[in-house]
Design an enzyme around this catalytic site. Structure first.
Site, mmCIF file in Angstrom:
data_model
loop_
_atom_site.group_PDB
_atom_site.id
_atom_site.type_symbol
_atom_site.label_atom_id
_atom_site.label_comp_id
_atom_site.label_asym_id
_atom_site.label_seq_id
_atom_site.Cartn_x
_atom_site.Cartn_y
_atom_site.Cartn_z
ATOM 1 N N PRO A 18 0.773 -1.029 0.152
ATOM 2 C CA PRO A 18 -0.048 0.015 0.113
ATOM 3 C C PRO A 18 1.052 1.204 0.035
ATOM 4 O O PRO A 18 1.901 1.605 0.651
ATOM 5 C CB PRO A 18 -0.734 -0.038 1.463
ATOM 6 C CG PRO A 18 0.164 -0.903 2.271
ATOM 7 C CD PRO A 18 0.850 -2.011 1.267
ATOM 8 N N MET A 19 0.778 2.246 -0.883
ATOM 9 C CA MET A 19 1.422 3.512 -1.019
ATOM 10 C C MET A 19 0.473 4.523 -1.312
ATOM 11 O O MET A 19 -0.263 4.588 -2.134
ATOM 12 C CB MET A 19 2.271 3.346 -2.329
ATOM 13 C CG MET A 19 3.405 2.112 -2.018
ATOM 14 S SD MET A 19 4.622 1.935 -3.449
ATOM 15 C CE MET A 19 3.585 1.138 -4.621
ATOM 16 N N GLN A 72 -6.279 -1.236 3.821
ATOM 17 C CA GLN A 72 -5.908 -0.921 4.868
ATOM 18 C C GLN A 72 -6.053 0.171 5.715
ATOM 19 O O GLN A 72 -6.323 1.446 5.034
ATOM 20 C CB GLN A 72 -4.137 -0.591 4.521
ATOM 21 C CG GLN A 72 -3.034 -0.801 5.687
ATOM 22 C CD GLN A 72 -1.803 -0.269 5.165
ATOM 23 O OE1 GLN A 72 -1.594 0.857 4.922
ATOM 24 N NE2 GLN A 72 -0.881 -1.361 5.220
ATOM 25 N N CYS A 102 3.621 3.290 8.591
ATOM 26 C CA CYS A 102 3.967 4.393 8.113
ATOM 27 C C CYS A 102 4.791 5.528 8.801
ATOM 28 O O CYS A 102 4.253 5.848 9.748
ATOM 29 C CB CYS A 102 2.713 5.152 7.684
ATOM 30 S SG CYS A 102 2.632 6.722 6.982
ATOM 31 N N LYS A 141 0.868 -4.781 8.617
ATOM 32 C CA LYS A 141 2.291 -4.244 8.039
ATOM 33 C C LYS A 141 2.920 -3.507 9.169
ATOM 34 O O LYS A 141 2.433 -2.465 9.926
ATOM 35 C CB LYS A 141 1.831 -3.368 6.801
ATOM 36 C CG LYS A 141 2.954 -2.605 6.208
ATOM 37 C CD LYS A 141 3.986 -3.553 5.567
ATOM 38 C CE LYS A 141 4.972 -2.789 4.784
ATOM 39 N NZ LYS A 141 4.877 -1.520 4.088
ATOM 40 N N GLY A 205 11.078 -4.175 1.448
ATOM 41 C CA GLY A 205 12.376 -3.074 1.508
ATOM 42 C C GLY A 205 13.303 -3.502 0.720
ATOM 43 O O GLY A 205 14.006 -4.595 0.800
ATOM 44 N N GLY A 228 7.009 -2.445 -3.048
ATOM 45 C CA GLY A 228 6.442 -0.911 -3.107
ATOM 46 C C GLY A 228 7.014 -0.067 -4.384
ATOM 47 O O GLY A 228 6.731 -0.308 -5.384
#
EC number: 1.3.1.-
Length: 344
Positions: A18-19, A72, A102, A141, A205, A228
C-alpha cells in the site's frame, strides 16, 4: 500454497505494498496485469472513515478483477479502529490490514502508523479490537521498531499472532530510518524462523530486482515478498521476478509499445474512476516514472502534463513509440516525495 485465513495464494506470492497517493485502483490494475498476487489499497484513516471524509471513502473503492485485495486502515484509538473495520467490512474486501509502519510525521504525530511502535501494548489492543470487529482475516504491516534501541519485532509478531492476525508484513527498517540506509532482513528472517510463529511472514524493503528477490527468498525463508516503490512506473517487476524464479533467466524488458500500452491502461482506468478532468490531472504524477531512462524525453513529458484530453495524450504516446522504437532504457528506481509513495 500460502494461506491467509480462507485466502489461498500461490507458492511464494508477490504483494503490492500500500502506497499513499500511488496504489489507487488505476495503478493496481496495471500491477495486477503484470503479476501482483495480492494488493492493498492506500492506507485509510479510521477517523476519516468515521467522519465520512470523501477522500477516505473513495479509497474504499475495490473491484472484482483486483481480488484478492486488502483494505488497509490506520489509527490510534481502539473504538475508532473497530468501527472503521466494520465500515470496511461492508465493502467486502478479502482481508483487512492494519498499518503500524507508516513513518510520515503527520501520521506518527497522531499516534498512528509507526507511532504505535512506541507502545506495544496499545498495538496489541488496537489489533485485537479490529480482529473482534470483523469476520475478514486481519493482517498487519509494520517495521522493526521505533529506533535501533527499541527493536522489538519478534515480540510484536508473537503477540499479534496471539490476538488473531493471519499474516504479518515487515519492512526491514525502523521508523527513525524512514527510507534511508539498507533494510535489515536478518530480523525478518528471525521472525520467520521463530518456532512460535505459524502465520505467513512477508518481507518488504529494497527489493528492486529479480536477483535480489531470489537471494532474499533463499536466504531468509520468508513466505513472500512485498514490493512498493520498485513497482512505481515499472509494474513489470512482478512478472520479471516470477520469470527469473522459474527459469533463472531475465524476461525481455518491456518494449516502448508495452510501456505506452501500460500508460494508456493506467490513464483509462483513472478517467473511468475519477472522471476525465481529475483522472488526467492525477495521471500526470506518473509519467516521469514510466519514462525514466529515455534520453531527451523532457519535451514529451512536458506535453503530457499540459494537454487536457485523452486523445492528445494518446497521440503524444504514439510519437514516443515512433521516436524510441527499439530503445530499452536502464531500470531506475521511482522518485516520489516521502509523504507520497511511501510504503505505508
Amino acid at each position: 500454497m500460502v494461506r491467509i485465513g480462507e485466502i489461498t495464494l500461490p507458492e511464494f506470492p508477490l504483494l503490492l505494498a500500500p502506497m499513499e497517493d500511488v496504489s489507487d485502483p488505476p495503478f493496481r490494475a496495471v500491477c495486477k496485469d503484470n503479476g501482483a498476487d495480492l494488493m492493498y489499497t492506500e492506507f485509510i484513516s479510521s477517523e476519516g472513515l468515521i467522519r465520512d471524509a470523501i477522500k477516505s471513502r473513495q479509497k474504499l473503492d475495490i473491484f472484482d478483477y483486483e481480488r484478492p485485495i486488502g483494505i488497509q486502515i490506520f489509527g490510534g484509538d481502539e473504538e475508532a479502529m473497530a468501527l472503521s473495520a466494520r465500515i470496511v467490512g461492508a465493502t467486502n474486501p478479502d482481508l483487512v490490514d492494519i498499518n503500524f509502519g507508516c513513518p510520515v510525521k503527520k501520521v506518527v504525530s497522531k499516534g498512528a502508523g509507526a507511532g504505535v511502535l512506541k507502545d506495544i501494548d496499545l498495538m496489541v489492543r488496537l489489533t485485537s479490537a479490529v480482529v473482534k470487529a470483523t469476520d475478514k482475516p486481519v493482517t498487519v504491516k509494520t517495521r522493526l521498531g521505533w529506533d535501533e534501541s527499541s527493536i522489538n519485532i519478534e515480540e510484536v509478531a508473537e503477540r499479534l499472532q496471539d490476538v488473531g492476525i493471519k499474516a504479518l508484513s515487515i519492512h526491514g527498517r525502523t521508523r527513525s530510518q524512514m527510507y534511508k540506509g539498507h533494510a535489515d532482513w536478518t530480523l525478518i528472517g528471525k521472525v520467520k524462523n521463530n518456532p512460535r510463529i505459524q502465520i505467513p511472514i512477508f518481507g518488504n524493503g529494497d527489493i528492486d530486482s529479480p536477483e535480489k528477490a531470489l537471494e532474499y527468498k533463499n536466504r531468509y525463508g520468508i513466505d513472500g515478498i512485498m514490493i512498493g516503490r520498485a513497482a512505481i512506473g515499472y509494474p513489470w517487476i512482478f512478472n520479471e521476478i516470477k520469470h527469473f524464479f522459474n527459469t533463472g533467466t531475465h524476461a525481455p524488458a518491456p518494449t516502448v509499445q508495452q510501456r505506452a500500452d501500460a500508460i494508456k491502461k493506467h490513464l483509462h482506468k483513472a478517467v473511468e474512476w475519477k472522471g476525465e478532468v481529475v483522472g488526467i490531472l492525477e495521471m500526470r504524477r506518473h509519467y516521469t516514472n514510466y519514462l525514466k531512462g529515455f534520453p531527451h524525453i523532457k519535451e514529451f513529458r512536458n506535453q503530457l502534463v499540459t494537454v487536457k484530453s485523452v486523445a492528445e495524450i494518446e497521440e503524444i504516446l504514439q510519437q514516443i513509440v515512433t521516436r524510441y522504437d527499439g530503445f530499452v532504457p536502464e531500470r531506475r528506481m521511482a522518485t516520489f516525495p516521502e509523504e507520497k509513495g511511501c510504503e505505508c
